[in-house]
Design an enzyme around this catalytic site. Structure first.
Site, PDB file in Angstrom:
ATOM      1  N   ARG A 103      45.592  27.280  46.607  1.00 52.01           N
ATOM      2  CA  ARG A 103      45.178  28.401  47.078  1.00 52.01           C
ATOM      3  C   ARG A 103      44.865  29.102  45.808  1.00 52.01           C
ATOM      4  NH1 ARG A 103      48.302  33.706  50.730  1.00 52.01           N
ATOM      5  NH2 ARG A 103      49.301  33.357  48.525  1.00 52.01           N
ATOM      6  N   THR A 107      40.529  34.492  45.181  1.00 48.91           N
ATOM      7  CA  THR A 107      39.833  34.918  46.528  1.00 48.91           C
ATOM      8  C   THR A 107      40.658  34.260  47.926  1.00 48.91           C
ATOM      9  OG1 THR A 107      39.573  32.308  46.720  1.00 48.91           O
ATOM     10  CG2 THR A 107      38.122  33.547  45.042  1.00 48.91           C
ATOM     11  N   ASP A 203      58.510  31.749  46.955  1.00 46.72           N
ATOM     12  CA  ASP A 203      57.219  31.082  46.621  1.00 46.72           C
ATOM     13  C   ASP A 203      58.278  29.698  47.190  1.00 46.72           C
ATOM     14  OD1 ASP A 203      56.108  28.527  45.643  1.00 46.72           O
ATOM     15  OD2 ASP A 203      54.854  30.347  45.018  1.00 46.72           O
ATOM     16  N   ASP A 206      58.796  27.016  44.492  1.00 43.10           N
ATOM     17  CA  ASP A 206      59.571  27.218  43.486  1.00 43.10           C
ATOM     18  C   ASP A 206      60.411  27.010  43.658  1.00 43.10           C
ATOM     19  OD1 ASP A 206      56.848  27.840  41.494  1.00 43.10           O
ATOM     20  OD2 ASP A 206      57.383  29.389  41.693  1.00 43.10           O
TER      21      ASP A 206
END
Length: 212
Positions: A103, A107, A203, A206
């Site tokens: 991603r 945007t 995340d 992560d």
């Protein structure tokens, strides 16, 4: 589109530990693996089977086995890899394809950088593994790619989902004459300005593998 938030004490217990910022990566990986197996149990209720006859030590009896073509499990790299073992533990005979998507944080649009899938998925049931259904752009792009290759039934398994992402998927596949399902451990409150699920768990990539 059908959405199922699995309501089970063990699911809630494992998800709570995944959310905890103090949970280290090895523990996070183990719990994510266990949680995916619980979610997969619910996600595969409609898996296609065919009737067979087997012989027990005593008599012949009727049973079922997975129908052909076999289901295809598709983890979205890299975080989806942390869900693969938990899924294939329940579906050991399923085939596995890989889809690399990222991603753009500016945007929030999904871009495909790697594809390892059969060209023809006609008649296939597919199970997409993606820990976080946030904006919905990445998952929608993955599902659309599978349908474009002939898949006729797609179920996404996510650890967490945001209402915005679910709404995006509903709109993206509103006119599609094929089943689309989302199975998740919980539907959280909302997305923040950066497109992260709140309260979320951070995340997922992560926390599974470290920040790289």
């Amino acid at each position: 589109m059908q959405t199922l938030a699995v309501d089970h004490p063990l699911v809630a217990h494992k998800l709570t530990t995944l959310r905890d910022v103090r949970t280290d990566s090895p523990t996070f990986r183990r719990l994510a693996d266990e949680l995916v197996t619980l979610l997969a149990y619910e996600a595969t209720r409609d898996v296609r089977v065919t009737e067979v006859t087997v012989r027990t030590p005593l008599v012949e009896t009727a049973g079922v086995q997975l129908a052909s073509p076999k289901p295809l499990v598709v983890p979205i790299l890299r975080a989806g890899l942390g869900m693969l073992d938990g899924m294939t533990r329940l579906l050991p005979t399923a085939e596995v394809g890989f889809l690399g998507m990222i991603r753009d944080e500016g945007t929030l649009q999904a871009e495909t950088y790697a594809t390892r899938l059969p060209d023809d998925l006609s008649g296939r049931q597919c199970y997409v593994l993606d820990p976080m259904l946030a904006t919905g752009g990445t998952l929608a792009a993955a599902i659309r790619l599978l349908f474009d290759r002939g898949a006729d039934d797609v179920t996404a398994i996510c650890l967490l989902a945001a209402p915005e992402g679910l709404k995006y998927l509903e709109q993206a596949f509103a006119g599609l004459d094929a089943p689309v399902r989302v199975v998740t451990a919980a539907i959280d409150s909302h997305l923040n300005e950066q497109g992260f699920i709140m309260p979320g768990l951070g995340d997922a990539g992560d926390r599974l593998y470290g920040a790289v």
